[in-house]
Design an enzyme around this catalytic site. Structure first.
Site, mmCIF file in Angstrom:
data_model
loop_
_atom_site.group_PDB
_atom_site.id
_atom_site.type_symbol
_atom_site.label_atom_id
_atom_site.label_comp_id
_atom_site.label_asym_id
_atom_site.label_seq_id
_atom_site.Cartn_x
_atom_site.Cartn_y
_atom_site.Cartn_z
ATOM 1 C CB CYS A 106 39.494 36.612 25.286
ATOM 2 S SG CYS A 106 38.266 35.289 25.146
ATOM 3 C CB CYS B 192 31.845 38.300 26.553
ATOM 4 S SG CYS B 192 32.122 36.519 26.376
ATOM 5 C CB CYS C 106 34.611 40.459 28.586
ATOM 6 S SG CYS C 106 36.202 39.862 29.217
ATOM 7 C CB CYS D 237 39.472 31.398 41.694
ATOM 8 S SG CYS D 237 38.652 30.952 40.144
ATOM 9 C CB CYS E 178 38.308 27.887 42.005
ATOM 10 S SG CYS E 178 37.021 28.370 40.816
ATOM 11 C CB CYS F 139 32.043 28.222 40.837
ATOM 12 S SG CYS F 139 31.940 29.990 41.191
ATOM 13 N NE ARG G 15 32.452 32.786 44.521
ATOM 14 C CZ ARG G 15 33.069 32.040 45.433
ATOM 15 N NH1 ARG G 15 33.637 32.622 46.474
ATOM 16 N NH2 ARG G 15 33.088 30.734 45.327
#
Length: 327
Positions: free
Chosen positions: A56, A60, A63, A100, A132, A192, A264
């Site tokens: 990616c 972040c 991550c 998901c 999802c 979500c 969650r």
């Protein structure tokens, strides 16, 4: 559920007062709210599969899938559709009602990979599961395509407060997060969206994050509360482990300010004892991620067998049928 009871004009002071209640009083209040809006012995079992891993371009700080960090995470191209559907079938057989699919993209692009995601969504939807996706930033037209394919929910966490956001991510803005959520709403897909604690943020940042979610015109149907999974090679690898009572306070506060939402218990469970997870359920968590691979995306997570044994010992049971507005 009387949706007129939901409040959308919380002040930071109001939420902070809730968050800072004496712990036992806070948990009691949250548990009482939980019983008014949900069945307290039911926990939704959701399965999360990384359908495209690593590489990616975002930065972040938490991550391990960011290409710029030197982690042990193996880059994986988009999985074949039949492989994904086989995982979904296994998840359903193990008790999951939601599947998901996550792709480590900055944003969705209108290309063959997105066409394949659309086919995956259609396939999982045909199984009767809630579908999802979490694919990064999304335009309104892309959201509409997903909705037409049968997508039930889209995950797009805001991560932290608007004030602290730039300390964690520089490759996109906080408003980009909100824009994607608005595009999802316009397409008629449920939302979500939650955040992560343990990033180095203050209590005020946590309250600000919850306030952003709770003051949306419609609360997210699902609110994941994540404890930072410290990935070696990322800027936050040496952050301290999140204290369980901080996690309980966040879950309880989220339950009180967004009573109709599914709260969650997400990343970080692998470092929690069964008793600590029980406190989170007591405080209003009623959904978990589990998986056959014992991973949550690219970090360790309890396996399905372990989770089912825990639920049984706690007198909880998997949610069989989703209620209206549940996510």
């Amino acid at each position: 559920m009387n949706l007129q009871q939901l409040k959308h004009d919380w002040t930071k002071e109001e939420i902070l007062d809730i968050y800072n209640k004496p712990l036992m009083e806070l948990v009691y209040t949250a548990a009482s709210v939980h019983r008014e809006w949900h069945k307290p012995d039911e926990v939704q079992i959701s399965t999360l599969l990384s359908v495209k891993t690593g590489g990616c371009p975002e930065d972040c700080s938490y991550c391990g899938q960011a290409a710029r960090y030197h982690t042990n995470i193996k880059v994986q191209a988009l999985l074949p559709t039949e492989t994904v559907l086989a995982h979904a079938a296994t998840a359903q057989a193990n008790g999951s009602t939601r599947f998901c699919m996550a792709a480590a993209w900055r944003e969705v692009r209108d290309n063959k990979d997105f066409d394949r995601i659309i086919e995956m969504v259609k396939g999982v939807n045909e199984m009767g599961m809630e579908v999802c996706c979490t694919l990064g930033m999304l335009t309104e037209s892309q959201a509409q395509r997903l909705q037409e394919a049968g997508l039930y929910a889209y995950n797009h966490n805001i991560d932290t407060s608007e004030e602290y956001y730039d300390e964690i991510i520089s490759t996109r803005k906080f408003d980009n997060r909100l824009e994607t959520i608005n595009n999802v709403r316009k397409a008629g897909i449920t939302v979500c969206s939650g955040g992560i604690i343990g990033l180095g943020e203050t209590s005020e940042d946590r309250i600000s994050m919850l306030r952003t979610l709770a003051n949306m015109e419609k609360h997210p149907e699902s609110v994941p509360i994540n404890a930072l999974a410290r990935v070696k090679g990322t800027p936050l690898e040496d952050n301290p482990k999140v204290d369980i009572w901080e996690m309980v306070r966040m879950i309880a506060t989220a339950r009180i300010v967004m009573p109709a939402s599914m709260v969650r218990l997400s990343a970080g469970r692998i470092e929690m004892t069964e008793a600590e997870q029980a406190w989170c359920f007591m405080a209003g968590a009623n959904s978990i991620f589990t998986g056959e691979r014992q991973t949550l995306l690219v970090t360790p997570n309890p396996g399905i067998s372990e989770d089912m044994q825990m639920l049984q010992r706690l007198g909880l049971k998997p949610m069989v049928k989703e209620r209206e507005n549940a996510c």
